[in-house]
Design a protein around this motif. Structure first.
Motif, PDB file in Angstrom:
ATOM      1  N   VAL A   1     -16.245 -15.021 -44.810  1.00 56.36           N
ATOM      2  CA  VAL A   1     -16.168 -14.043 -43.728  1.00 56.36           C
ATOM      3  C   VAL A   1     -14.864 -13.265 -43.850  1.00 56.36           C
ATOM      4  O   VAL A   1     -13.781 -13.851 -43.972  1.00 56.36           O
ATOM      5  CB  VAL A   1     -16.262 -14.738 -42.356  1.00 56.36           C
ATOM      6  CG1 VAL A   1     -15.971 -13.755 -41.219  1.00 56.36           C
ATOM      7  CG2 VAL A   1     -17.650 -15.339 -42.178  1.00 56.36           C
ATOM      8  N   VAL A   2     -14.970 -11.935 -43.802  1.00 57.61           N
ATOM      9  CA  VAL A   2     -13.790 -11.087 -43.938  1.00 57.61           C
ATOM     10  C   VAL A   2     -13.664 -10.064 -42.809  1.00 57.61           C
ATOM     11  O   VAL A   2     -12.654  -9.361 -42.736  1.00 57.61           O
ATOM     12  CB  VAL A   2     -13.779 -10.352 -45.299  1.00 57.61           C
ATOM     13  CG1 VAL A   2     -13.565 -11.322 -46.439  1.00 57.61           C
ATOM     14  CG2 VAL A   2     -15.062  -9.540 -45.506  1.00 57.61           C
ATOM     15  N   ASN A   3     -14.678  -9.958 -41.950  1.00 57.22           N
ATOM     16  CA  ASN A   3     -14.620  -8.996 -40.849  1.00 57.22           C
ATOM     17  C   ASN A   3     -15.183  -9.612 -39.571  1.00 57.22           C
ATOM     18  O   ASN A   3     -16.218 -10.287 -39.597  1.00 57.22           O
ATOM     19  CB  ASN A   3     -15.420  -7.727 -41.183  1.00 57.22           C
ATOM     20  CG  ASN A   3     -14.705  -6.846 -42.183  1.00 57.22           C
ATOM     21  OD1 ASN A   3     -13.667  -6.267 -41.883  1.00 57.22           O
ATOM     22  ND2 ASN A   3     -15.264  -6.743 -43.379  1.00 57.22           N
ATOM     23  N   LEU A   4     -14.512  -9.346 -38.488  1.00 58.64           N
ATOM     24  CA  LEU A   4     -14.973  -9.774 -37.171  1.00 58.64           C
ATOM     25  C   LEU A   4     -14.617  -8.683 -36.178  1.00 58.64           C
ATOM     26  O   LEU A   4     -13.443  -8.409 -35.934  1.00 58.64           O
ATOM     27  CB  LEU A   4     -14.326 -11.101 -36.763  1.00 58.64           C
ATOM     28  CG  LEU A   4     -14.683 -11.637 -35.378  1.00 58.64           C
ATOM     29  CD1 LEU A   4     -16.182 -11.882 -35.258  1.00 58.64           C
ATOM     30  CD2 LEU A   4     -13.916 -12.926 -35.088  1.00 58.64           C
ATOM     31  N   GLY A   5     -15.636  -8.024 -35.653  1.00 55.39           N
ATOM     32  CA  GLY A   5     -15.418  -6.959 -34.685  1.00 55.39           C
ATOM     33  C   GLY A   5     -15.783  -7.395 -33.288  1.00 55.39           C
ATOM     34  O   GLY A   5     -16.479  -8.397 -33.081  1.00 55.39           O
ATOM     35  N   GLY A   6     -15.339  -6.627 -32.312  1.00 54.71           N
ATOM     36  CA  GLY A   6     -15.536  -6.982 -30.915  1.00 54.71           C
ATOM     37  C   GLY A   6     -16.841  -6.517 -30.309  1.00 54.71           C
ATOM     38  O   GLY A   6     -17.060  -6.697 -29.106  1.00 54.71           O
ATOM     39  N   SER A   7     -17.716  -5.916 -31.110  1.00 58.36           N
ATOM     40  CA  SER A   7     -19.058  -5.496 -30.662  1.00 58.36           C
ATOM     41  C   SER A   7     -19.035  -4.591 -29.435  1.00 58.36           C
ATOM     42  O   SER A   7     -19.999  -4.542 -28.681  1.00 58.36           O
ATOM     43  CB  SER A   7     -19.945  -6.717 -30.385  1.00 58.36           C
ATOM     44  OG  SER A   7     -20.226  -7.410 -31.572  1.00 58.36           O
ATOM     45  N   GLY A   8     -17.924  -3.905 -29.220  1.00 59.28           N
ATOM     46  CA  GLY A   8     -17.841  -2.965 -28.106  1.00 59.28           C
ATOM     47  C   GLY A   8     -17.415  -3.578 -26.788  1.00 59.28           C
ATOM     48  O   GLY A   8     -17.313  -2.864 -25.780  1.00 59.28           O
ATOM     49  N   PHE A   9     -17.139  -4.882 -26.756  1.00 56.53           N
ATOM     50  CA  PHE A   9     -16.708  -5.531 -25.516  1.00 56.53           C
ATOM     51  C   PHE A   9     -15.200  -5.325 -25.352  1.00 56.53           C
ATOM     52  O   PHE A   9     -14.405  -5.700 -26.222  1.00 56.53           O
ATOM     53  CB  PHE A   9     -17.084  -7.005 -25.532  1.00 56.53           C
ATOM     54  CG  PHE A   9     -18.568  -7.225 -25.456  1.00 56.53           C
ATOM     55  CD1 PHE A   9     -19.218  -7.174 -24.232  1.00 56.53           C
ATOM     56  CD2 PHE A   9     -19.320  -7.433 -26.603  1.00 56.53           C
ATOM     57  CE1 PHE A   9     -20.598  -7.346 -24.153  1.00 56.53           C
ATOM     58  CE2 PHE A   9     -20.695  -7.606 -26.536  1.00 56.53           C
ATOM     59  CZ  PHE A   9     -21.340  -7.556 -25.308  1.00 56.53           C
ATOM     60  N   LEU A  10     -14.838  -4.731 -24.226  1.00 56.63           N
ATOM     61  CA  LEU A  10     -13.482  -4.216 -24.023  1.00 56.63           C
ATOM     62  C   LEU A  10     -12.403  -5.265 -24.201  1.00 56.63           C
ATOM     63  O   LEU A  10     -11.348  -4.994 -24.782  1.00 56.63           O
ATOM     64  CB  LEU A  10     -13.384  -3.586 -22.627  1.00 56.63           C
ATOM     65  CG  LEU A  10     -12.071  -2.880 -22.296  1.00 56.63           C
ATOM     66  CD1 LEU A  10     -11.829  -1.722 -23.260  1.00 56.63           C
ATOM     67  CD2 LEU A  10     -12.097  -2.370 -20.862  1.00 56.63           C
ATOM     68  N   HIS A  11     -12.646  -6.482 -23.724  1.00 62.73           N
ATOM     69  CA  HIS A  11     -11.607  -7.518 -23.752  1.00 62.73           C
ATOM     70  C   HIS A  11     -11.850  -8.565 -24.841  1.00 62.73           C
ATOM     71  O   HIS A  11     -11.261  -9.645 -24.795  1.00 62.73           O
ATOM     72  CB  HIS A  11     -11.509  -8.197 -22.384  1.00 62.73           C
ATOM     73  CG  HIS A  11     -11.186  -7.246 -21.273  1.00 62.73           C
ATOM     74  ND1 HIS A  11      -9.940  -6.673 -21.127  1.00 62.73           N
ATOM     75  CD2 HIS A  11     -11.964  -6.739 -20.278  1.00 62.73           C
ATOM     76  CE1 HIS A  11      -9.950  -5.863 -20.077  1.00 62.73           C
ATOM     77  NE2 HIS A  11     -11.167  -5.882 -19.549  1.00 62.73           N
ATOM     78  N   SER A  12     -12.667  -8.228 -25.803  1.00 64.56           N
ATOM     79  CA  SER A  12     -12.996  -9.197 -26.852  1.00 64.56           C
ATOM     80  C   SER A  12     -11.766  -9.625 -27.646  1.00 64.56           C
ATOM     81  O   SER A  12     -11.708 -10.756 -28.132  1.00 64.56           O
ATOM     82  CB  SER A  12     -14.055  -8.621 -27.792  1.00 64.56           C
ATOM     83  OG  SER A  12     -13.636  -7.377 -28.333  1.00 64.56           O
ATOM     84  N   TYR A  13     -10.788  -8.735 -27.783  1.00 65.24           N
ATOM     85  CA  TYR A  13      -9.593  -9.085 -28.552  1.00 65.24           C
ATOM     86  C   TYR A  13      -8.859 -10.268 -27.933  1.00 65.24           C
ATOM     87  O   TYR A  13      -8.229 -11.053 -28.649  1.00 65.24           O
ATOM     88  CB  TYR A  13      -8.652  -7.875 -28.656  1.00 65.24           C
ATOM     89  CG  TYR A  13      -7.973  -7.500 -27.362  1.00 65.24           C
ATOM     90  CD1 TYR A  13      -6.692  -7.957 -27.061  1.00 65.24           C
ATOM     91  CD2 TYR A  13      -8.614  -6.686 -26.432  1.00 65.24           C
ATOM     92  CE1 TYR A  13      -6.074  -7.609 -25.872  1.00 65.24           C
ATOM     93  CE2 TYR A  13      -8.010  -6.337 -25.246  1.00 65.24           C
ATOM     94  CZ  TYR A  13      -6.739  -6.807 -24.969  1.00 65.24           C
ATOM     95  OH  TYR A  13      -6.124  -6.468 -23.783  1.00 65.24           O
ATOM     96  N   GLU A  14      -8.945 -10.417 -26.611  1.00 66.64           N
ATOM     97  CA  GLU A  14      -8.219 -11.495 -25.955  1.00 66.64           C
ATOM     98  C   GLU A  14      -8.785 -12.859 -26.338  1.00 66.64           C
ATOM     99  O   GLU A  14      -8.053 -13.744 -26.806  1.00 66.64           O
ATOM    100  CB  GLU A  14      -8.280 -11.317 -24.431  1.00 66.64           C
ATOM    101  CG  GLU A  14      -7.592 -10.069 -23.921  1.00 66.64           C
ATOM    102  CD  GLU A  14      -7.782  -9.878 -22.430  1.00 66.64           C
ATOM    103  OE1 GLU A  14      -8.481 -10.709 -21.808  1.00 66.64           O
ATOM    104  OE2 GLU A  14      -7.234  -8.900 -21.885  1.00 66.64           O
TER     105      GLU A  14
END
Length: 529
Positions: free
Chosen positions: A392-405
């Motif tokens: 696995v080399v990429n993980l995105g937040g799928s558009g969820f605003l607070h996913s980074y937290e």
């Protein structure tokens, strides 16, 4: 990047400063020792010292084989997975989501019998009608060299009666471009590309004038009395073709390797009147029930909240579906096995979904989302893996605003040698339908794709006749199982519930309209007919 400010220099003697620094270092080490989580170490140890990946891969890919929806192998895989989970002490079931045209692949054998004898490399497409007895022997014919319009093609169409029709453009080279770049002169490479572009454009123009597409042309040929349809869907690599489904209902449709297709095409075009014999055995099974395989480790504190591991179980059947999506399946099964052994009493329920008929439109996962709103409304996170054997080399937040937290919080304890390869993208964009996490995202549930390194996936294994066990890179798959198990553990233990607040999507560059969240799509519950 956050910069830490250095505190003012202490005005003290050198020896006192040294003792102070040593005491700080000792305190930090004690703090680390106290916060170190033995579950994380145990997950890594179990995955590396007691891996079941090779055994699972052999049983699924070599013994069961491809998992085309509606085939006996798909049902066999569903039952195998349930038995595996129950053997690990994990509750599991097959849950019906619909029904599909049942079909069972038999022997494919294609021989050129004139002007010389040669066994050709090829196979029938999925759901191709069978031939009877010793197969069908007939002369081959190409589509007309030029076509003025659809009426002219209709006048030509009776020529196909009793013949195998070659419907694919003959490729000018079977060498992938990287091979030309390595060895050809620049002039030769550019010349080849120009010739290929011109040939491709001429072929597209001819098809447009004929009034047919690659989907509708086989049906027209069948109605005109053709003996069969022969194609070659090259995947731009040495010896590799895409293998999808037939559109004919009564006559066989087969795919030949680029090399053999080109030979037969040239012989036909030069007037040698080659004949081929096609033996394509298959069995129609009527409409058969189709299933998702669901397994779960029940939560002890919040059993009605869910962490879901996700991978589609079905495949095309040109090969054994090793990297699409055998490897995703292995990752989720191995992660569940490890979690049951190391973390048997999770805070939240950890569930795994092995979805059916992803290849025909995410039908299994869309059905689950539609059938289980009570689960979807209580999802903490979904982790989906479906794009090959790489780490696995990429993980995105799928558009969820607070996913980074919460995603960064869950990634933090992942071993550096795994985490350092992963690029994150927040808040990211919601998946529109490329894989099963999109079914959950459309329903508003935080679902994320664990996107992996390519390993030439698009060319050599994705939907091809070369997607086999030997293409699996087990070191990378093992890393993905560790990553998935840790993410599931962290998501389960997290004292907070994940936010479902959506980010404002950018405007569509083509239309200028505001971006919109993907709509929930109804599954096809009865298909393949």
């Amino acid at each position: 990047m956050i910069r830490l400010l250095t505190p003012p220099r202490l005005q003290c003697k050198r020896s006192t400063r040294k003792l102070f620094l040593l005491s700080l270092l000792f305190s930090a080490q004690v703090g680390l020792a106290k916060t170190k989580d033995p579950v994380l170490d145990s997950i890594v140890k179990e995955a590396t010292q007691n891996s079941q990946l090779e055994t699972l891969a052999h049983e699924l890919m070599d013994v069961i084989g491809p998992r085309l929806v509606g085939t006996p192998q798909m049902q066999q895989a569903n039952d195998w997975a349930v038995a595996k989970y129950k053997g690990w002490g994990i509750a599991a079931r097959n849950e019906k989501w619909g029904e599909w045209r049942g079909w069972q692949r038999g022997i494919s054998h294609i021989d050129m019998v004139h002007p010389r004898v040669r066994t050709l490399e090829g196979m029938q497409l999925a759901w191709s009608p069978s031939t009877k007895g010793k197969g069908v022997t007939a002369e081959t014919i190409t589509l007309p060299e030029t076509v003025t319009d659809s009426m002219a093609f209709q006048k030509w169409l009776p020529n196909v009666k009793g013949k195998f029709v070659l419907i694919s453009m003959p490729q000018p080279t079977g060498r992938p471009d990287y091979n030309w770049q390595e060895f050809a002169t620049k002039e030769s490479f550019e010349k080849m590309k120009a010739e290929r572009t011109a040939l491709t454009e001429a072929w597209r123009t001819k098809m447009a004038k004929m009034g047919y597409t690659t989907r509708t042309l086989p049906v027209a040929l069948e109605k005109a009395g053709a003996a069969g349809v022969v194609m070659s869907n090259w995947s731009n690599g040495f010896g590799v073709n895409k293998i999808f489904s037939a559109y004919t209902k009564k006559i066989p449709t087969v795919d030949l390797s680029l090399e053999d297709y080109g030979m037969v095409y040239r012989l036909t075009a030069s007037g040698q009147k080659p004949k081929i014999n096609v033996q394509a055995e298959s069995k129609e099974r009527g409409m058969v029930p189709t299933f998702n395989t669901i397994a779960e480790i029940k939560g002890t504190q919040k059993p009605d909240e869910y962490v879901i591991l996700s991978a589609h179980f079905d495949s095309w059947d040109g090969a054994t579906g090793a990297t699409d999506n055998g490897t995703g399946t292995l990752v989720m099964m191995e992660a569940m096995r490890i979690l049951k052994k190391i973390y048997p009493n999770p805070k939240r329920t950890i569930m795994v979904g092995h979805w059916g008929s992803e290849e025909q439109g995410l039908n299994g996962s869309r059905s689950f989302v539609e059938d289980h709103p009570e689960i979807v409304s209580k999802i903490q996170a979904v982790f989906n893996q479906d794009n090959g054997t790489g780490r696995v080399v990429n993980l995105g937040g799928s558009g969820f605003l607070h996913s980074y937290e919460f995603l960064n919080r869950w990634l933090a304890p992942v071993p550096t040698e795994i985490r350092s390869h992963i690029q994150t993208n927040f808040p990211g964009a919601p998946g529109g339908g490329g894989s099963d996490h999109a079914s959950f995202v459309a329903a508003g549930a935080p679902a994320f794709s664990l996107s992996s390194l390519s390993w030439s996936y698009g060319t050599y294994t994705w939907h091809t006749n070369r997607d086999t066990y030997d293409k699996i890179v087990f070191d990378d798959v093992r890393s993905n199982a560790i990553l998935t198990a840790i993410l599931a553990y962290m998501a389960s233990e997290d004292p907070t519930t994940t936010s479902r607040e959506r980010s404002v999507l950018p405007a569509n560059q083509r239309t200028g309209q505001p971006g919109t969240w993907p709509a929930q799509t109804k599954p096809t519950r009865k298909g393949g007919g």
